[in-house]
Scaffold this active site. Sequence first.
Site, PDB file in Angstrom:
ATOM      1  N   THR A 140     -16.744  60.978 -68.274  1.00  0.00           N
ATOM      2  CA  THR A 140     -16.494  60.600 -69.333  1.00  0.00           C
ATOM      3  C   THR A 140     -14.847  60.858 -69.390  1.00  0.00           C
ATOM      4  OG1 THR A 140     -16.204  61.683 -71.454  1.00  0.00           O
ATOM      5  CG2 THR A 140     -17.105  63.104 -69.691  1.00  0.00           C
ATOM      6  N   ASP A 141     -14.250  60.272 -70.415  1.00  0.00           N
ATOM      7  CA  ASP A 141     -12.765  60.802 -70.612  1.00  0.00           C
ATOM      8  C   ASP A 141     -12.502  62.148 -70.884  1.00  0.00           C
ATOM      9  OD1 ASP A 141     -13.702  60.796 -73.221  1.00  0.00           O
ATOM     10  OD2 ASP A 141     -12.131  59.207 -73.767  1.00  0.00           O
ATOM     11  N   GLU A 142     -13.625  62.989 -71.627  1.00  0.00           N
ATOM     12  CA  GLU A 142     -13.191  64.325 -72.011  1.00  0.00           C
ATOM     13  C   GLU A 142     -12.929  65.353 -70.828  1.00  0.00           C
ATOM     14  OE1 GLU A 142     -16.009  66.124 -74.687  1.00  0.00           O
ATOM     15  OE2 GLU A 142     -16.358  64.016 -75.667  1.00  0.00           O
ATOM     16  N   TYR A 166     -19.629  71.054 -72.617  1.00  0.00           N
ATOM     17  CA  TYR A 166     -20.029  69.823 -72.124  1.00  0.00           C
ATOM     18  C   TYR A 166     -19.197  68.971 -71.130  1.00  0.00           C
ATOM     19  CZ  TYR A 166     -20.297  64.579 -72.233  1.00  0.00           C
ATOM     20  OH  TYR A 166     -20.381  63.120 -71.520  1.00  0.00           O
ATOM     21  N   LYS A 170     -19.334  68.206 -67.089  1.00  0.00           N
ATOM     22  CA  LYS A 170     -19.126  66.585 -66.514  1.00  0.00           C
ATOM     23  C   LYS A 170     -18.114  66.859 -65.491  1.00  0.00           C
ATOM     24  CE  LYS A 170     -20.758  63.567 -67.646  1.00  0.00           C
ATOM     25  NZ  LYS A 170     -22.090  62.766 -67.103  1.00  0.00           N
TER      26      LYS A 170
HETATM   27  P1  NAD Z   1     -28.010  60.432 -74.008  1.00  0.00           P
HETATM   28  O1  NAD Z   1     -27.917  61.932 -74.427  1.00  0.00           O
HETATM   29  O2  NAD Z   1     -28.154  59.425 -75.059  1.00  0.00           O
HETATM   30  O3  NAD Z   1     -28.964  59.950 -72.983  1.00  0.00           O
HETATM   31  C1  NAD Z   1     -29.362  60.984 -71.879  1.00  0.00           C
HETATM   32  C2  NAD Z   1     -30.370  60.447 -71.340  1.00  0.00           C
HETATM   33  O4  NAD Z   1     -30.641  61.525 -70.002  1.00  0.00           O
HETATM   34  C3  NAD Z   1     -31.788  60.827 -72.011  1.00  0.00           C
HETATM   35  O5  NAD Z   1     -32.689  59.605 -72.020  1.00  0.00           O
HETATM   36  C4  NAD Z   1     -32.436  61.958 -71.438  1.00  0.00           C
HETATM   37  O6  NAD Z   1     -33.826  61.835 -71.568  1.00  0.00           O
HETATM   38  C5  NAD Z   1     -31.966  61.811 -69.722  1.00  0.00           C
HETATM   39  N1  NAD Z   1     -32.033  63.015 -69.232  1.00  0.00           N
HETATM   40  C6  NAD Z   1     -31.518  64.486 -69.634  1.00  0.00           C
HETATM   41  N2  NAD Z   1     -31.541  65.226 -68.783  1.00  0.00           N
HETATM   42  C7  NAD Z   1     -32.090  64.726 -67.783  1.00  0.00           C
HETATM   43  C8  NAD Z   1     -32.606  65.215 -66.496  1.00  0.00           C
HETATM   44  N3  NAD Z   1     -32.561  66.545 -65.991  1.00  0.00           N
HETATM   45  N4  NAD Z   1     -33.386  64.495 -65.558  1.00  0.00           N
HETATM   46  C9  NAD Z   1     -33.527  63.240 -66.225  1.00  0.00           C
HETATM   47  N5  NAD Z   1     -33.146  62.330 -67.158  1.00  0.00           N
HETATM   48  C10 NAD Z   1     -32.495  63.346 -68.309  1.00  0.00           C
HETATM   49  O7  NAD Z   1     -26.663  60.095 -73.357  1.00  0.00           O
HETATM   50  P2  NAD Z   1     -25.701  58.994 -73.236  1.00  0.00           P
HETATM   51  O8  NAD Z   1     -24.796  59.022 -74.342  1.00  0.00           O
HETATM   52  O9  NAD Z   1     -26.504  57.736 -73.077  1.00  0.00           O
HETATM   53  O10 NAD Z   1     -24.661  59.141 -72.104  1.00  0.00           O
HETATM   54  C11 NAD Z   1     -25.071  58.738 -70.750  1.00  0.00           C
HETATM   55  C12 NAD Z   1     -24.061  58.955 -69.670  1.00  0.00           C
HETATM   56  O11 NAD Z   1     -22.901  58.496 -70.170  1.00  0.00           O
HETATM   57  C13 NAD Z   1     -24.023  60.738 -69.751  1.00  0.00           C
HETATM   58  O12 NAD Z   1     -23.664  60.964 -68.278  1.00  0.00           O
HETATM   59  C14 NAD Z   1     -22.722  60.813 -70.564  1.00  0.00           C
HETATM   60  O13 NAD Z   1     -21.853  61.912 -69.833  1.00  0.00           O
HETATM   61  C15 NAD Z   1     -21.896  59.688 -70.143  1.00  0.00           C
HETATM   62  N6  NAD Z   1     -20.974  59.267 -71.228  1.00  0.00           N
HETATM   63  C16 NAD Z   1     -21.507  59.031 -72.624  1.00  0.00           C
HETATM   64  C17 NAD Z   1     -20.412  58.428 -73.283  1.00  0.00           C
HETATM   65  C18 NAD Z   1     -20.832  58.369 -75.069  1.00  0.00           C
HETATM   66  O14 NAD Z   1     -19.807  58.133 -75.791  1.00  0.00           O
HETATM   67  N7  NAD Z   1     -21.982  58.621 -75.209  1.00  0.00           N
HETATM   68  C19 NAD Z   1     -19.082  58.429 -73.047  1.00  0.00           C
HETATM   69  C20 NAD Z   1     -18.788  58.552 -71.617  1.00  0.00           C
HETATM   70  C21 NAD Z   1     -19.721  58.791 -70.769  1.00  0.00           C
HETATM   71  O1  DAU Z   2     -15.230  60.454 -75.196  1.00  0.00           O
HETATM   72  C1  DAU Z   2     -16.501  60.232 -74.583  1.00  0.00           C
HETATM   73  C2  DAU Z   2     -17.452  61.473 -75.385  1.00  0.00           C
HETATM   74  O2  DAU Z   2     -17.861  60.903 -76.547  1.00  0.00           O
HETATM   75  C3  DAU Z   2     -18.797  61.261 -74.535  1.00  0.00           C
HETATM   76  O3  DAU Z   2     -18.629  62.104 -72.988  1.00  0.00           O
HETATM   77  C4  DAU Z   2     -19.808  62.097 -75.119  1.00  0.00           C
HETATM   78  O4  DAU Z   2     -20.904  62.305 -74.232  1.00  0.00           O
HETATM   79  C5  DAU Z   2     -19.855  61.624 -76.414  1.00  0.00           C
HETATM   80  O5  DAU Z   2     -20.957  62.509 -77.342  1.00  0.00           O
HETATM   81  C6  DAU Z   2     -18.521  61.562 -77.215  1.00  0.00           C
HETATM   82  O6  DAU Z   2     -18.094  62.906 -77.541  1.00  0.00           O
HETATM   83  P1  DAU Z   2     -17.457  63.186 -79.059  1.00  0.00           P
HETATM   84  O7  DAU Z   2     -17.493  64.857 -79.214  1.00  0.00           O
HETATM   85  O8  DAU Z   2     -16.109  62.898 -79.226  1.00  0.00           O
HETATM   86  O9  DAU Z   2     -18.601  62.454 -79.984  1.00  0.00           O
HETATM   87  P2  DAU Z   2     -19.022  62.871 -81.547  1.00  0.00           P
HETATM   88  O10 DAU Z   2     -19.838  61.728 -81.649  1.00  0.00           O
HETATM   89  O11 DAU Z   2     -19.988  64.134 -81.218  1.00  0.00           O
HETATM   90  O12 DAU Z   2     -17.888  63.183 -82.378  1.00  0.00           O
HETATM   91  C7  DAU Z   2     -16.875  62.191 -82.599  1.00  0.00           C
HETATM   92  C8  DAU Z   2     -15.845  62.655 -83.189  1.00  0.00           C
HETATM   93  O13 DAU Z   2     -16.275  62.941 -84.617  1.00  0.00           O
HETATM   94  C9  DAU Z   2     -15.375  63.969 -82.935  1.00  0.00           C
HETATM   95  O14 DAU Z   2     -13.795  64.185 -83.234  1.00  0.00           O
HETATM   96  C10 DAU Z   2     -16.182  65.004 -83.539  1.00  0.00           C
HETATM   97  C11 DAU Z   2     -16.040  64.277 -85.134  1.00  0.00           C
HETATM   98  N1  DAU Z   2     -17.492  64.711 -85.782  1.00  0.00           N
HETATM   99  C12 DAU Z   2     -18.678  64.515 -84.866  1.00  0.00           C
HETATM  100  C13 DAU Z   2     -19.873  64.745 -85.704  1.00  0.00           C
HETATM  101  C14 DAU Z   2     -21.245  64.494 -84.957  1.00  0.00           C
HETATM  102  C15 DAU Z   2     -17.404  64.856 -87.178  1.00  0.00           C
HETATM  103  O15 DAU Z   2     -16.480  64.832 -87.694  1.00  0.00           O
HETATM  104  N2  DAU Z   2     -18.711  65.070 -87.677  1.00  0.00           N
HETATM  105  C16 DAU Z   2     -19.839  65.025 -87.260  1.00  0.00           C
HETATM  106  O16 DAU Z   2     -21.019  65.436 -87.834  1.00  0.00           O
END
Ligand code: NAD
Ligand code: DAU
Length: 366
Positions: A140-142, A166, A170
């Site tokens: 992730t970019d985080e 988190y 990562k």
């Molecule tokens: P998500 O939470 O929607 O899905 C995670 C999946 O992993 C689920 O299906 C869960 O059951 C499975 N999982 C969790 N723990 C596990 C374990 N111990 N063994 C096997 N499976 C397990 O997450 P997402 O948003 O689809 O993110 C997927 C990947 O991308 C993650 O690695 C996350 O860090 C990365 N990522 C997410 C974002 C975003 O914006 N959502 C952005 C950049 C990177």
């Molecule tokens: O940047 C990549 C990341 O983006 C991924 O690695 C993470 O898995 C993914 O969850 C996401 O993280 P964020 O914390 O940025 O996403 P989230 O949707 O939780 O929040 C987006 C922004 O919105 C953040 O600034 C917090 C704000 N927010 C979020 C929620 C859930 C609110 O203001 N209110 C809310 O209720």
Amino acid sequence: MDKNSFTDTILVTGTAGFIGSAFARKWVGHESATLVSLDALTYAGHLSTLLPVISHEKHVFVQGDICDQTKVTELLNKYRPKAVLNFAAESHVDRSILGPETFIQTNVVGTMRLLECVRAYWNGLNEDAQRDFRYLQVSTDEVYGTLTPTDPPFTESTPYAPNSPYAASKAAADHLVRAWHETYGIPVVSTHCGNNYGPYQFPEKLIPLMITQALAGGDLPIYGDGMQVRDWIYVDDHVAGIAAVLKKGTVGERYNIGGFGETHNLNVVHTLCNTLDELQPRKDGLSYKTQIKFVKDRPGHDRRYAISPEKTTRDLGWKPLETFDSGLKKTIAWYLANGEWVSKVKDKGFKDWLEAQYAQRVAGQA
Ligand code: NAD
Ligand code: DAU
């Protein structure tokens, strides 16, 4: 078949979640290789999310934990994949603040165990297969921390500075992946992406939370002043980037994937409300914006993310296809048409989560 070679198969973890399932939907049916899914089906993982591909002849689903080395080893030996892609993770920042331990377990210990299984399997491959095998870590970019309004976007050489449990978990996983390459020679590639949105995203994250809360007549909780900036990308663009890195990425390198979608949270929610006002107006004729509530900020809240995908575009020829406006419209239309999926995935304790997460935030003015 040479028992020291691999087959036309890939092993992908976390495919019952948001991004992993989008990757599986894109892969199955378009690529020759069979996709073996491994997912623990946590609160965030649902078979209904994988439904479009679950019974496809080129897809195999296995329920299991990436921390379970016996199971992972069994799968590697049975299917002999040419690549392992690790999407599995605990992914929600707010959950990591309330309870960091599962994040360390899955994201750090889980990645290490997966790498150890891959190492044993890879050591048994012949030279050609060892060269062509890939381990791809989805990051992730985080991990790069936060930016000021005038900082340039993150590049692949931005130093790591994770701020949430988190992000730290990562970052730790990324360091393990790098070390398993440098020390043991495992051919790894890594991807770093900004905030994804699109169909099948669990409704705890900003965009699906706001859509589903708006339609249910609930509060739209904005943390702090809502001026935090995220760099949004449509999920299909992200998974296309991952496929490009898998096929063409240079071993040992990392690739940033971004959608040129920088905007602040309040703008995201206003745009989303305007679209909903058009597509499904409230019965009382008021805008969904009247449901906005400013609430207590997230501790350690990163102010701005922005990611430069220049290297990935230049070296691999990938680029995002959706703009934020076009992707958001598609996403909202999908949630309007898929209320049944939303109800299904909310079954696993979602109400309790909303209470635990939002009751302690003092509501301010709309
Ligand atoms: P998500 O939470 O929607 O899905 C995670 C999946 O992993 C689920 O299906 C869960 O059951 C499975 N999982 C969790 N723990 C596990 C374990 N111990 N063994 C096997 N499976 C397990 O997450 P997402 O948003 O689809 O993110 C997927 C990947 O991308 C993650 O690695 C996350 O860090 C990365 N990522 C997410 C974002 C975003 O914006 N959502 C952005 C950049 C990177
Ligand atoms: O940047 C990549 C990341 O983006 C991924 O690695 C993470 O898995 C993914 O969850 C996401 O993280 P964020 O914390 O940025 O996403 P989230 O949707 O939780 O929040 C987006 C922004 O919105 C953040 O600034 C917090 C704000 N927010 C979020 C929620 C859930 C609110 O203001 N209110 C809310 O209720």
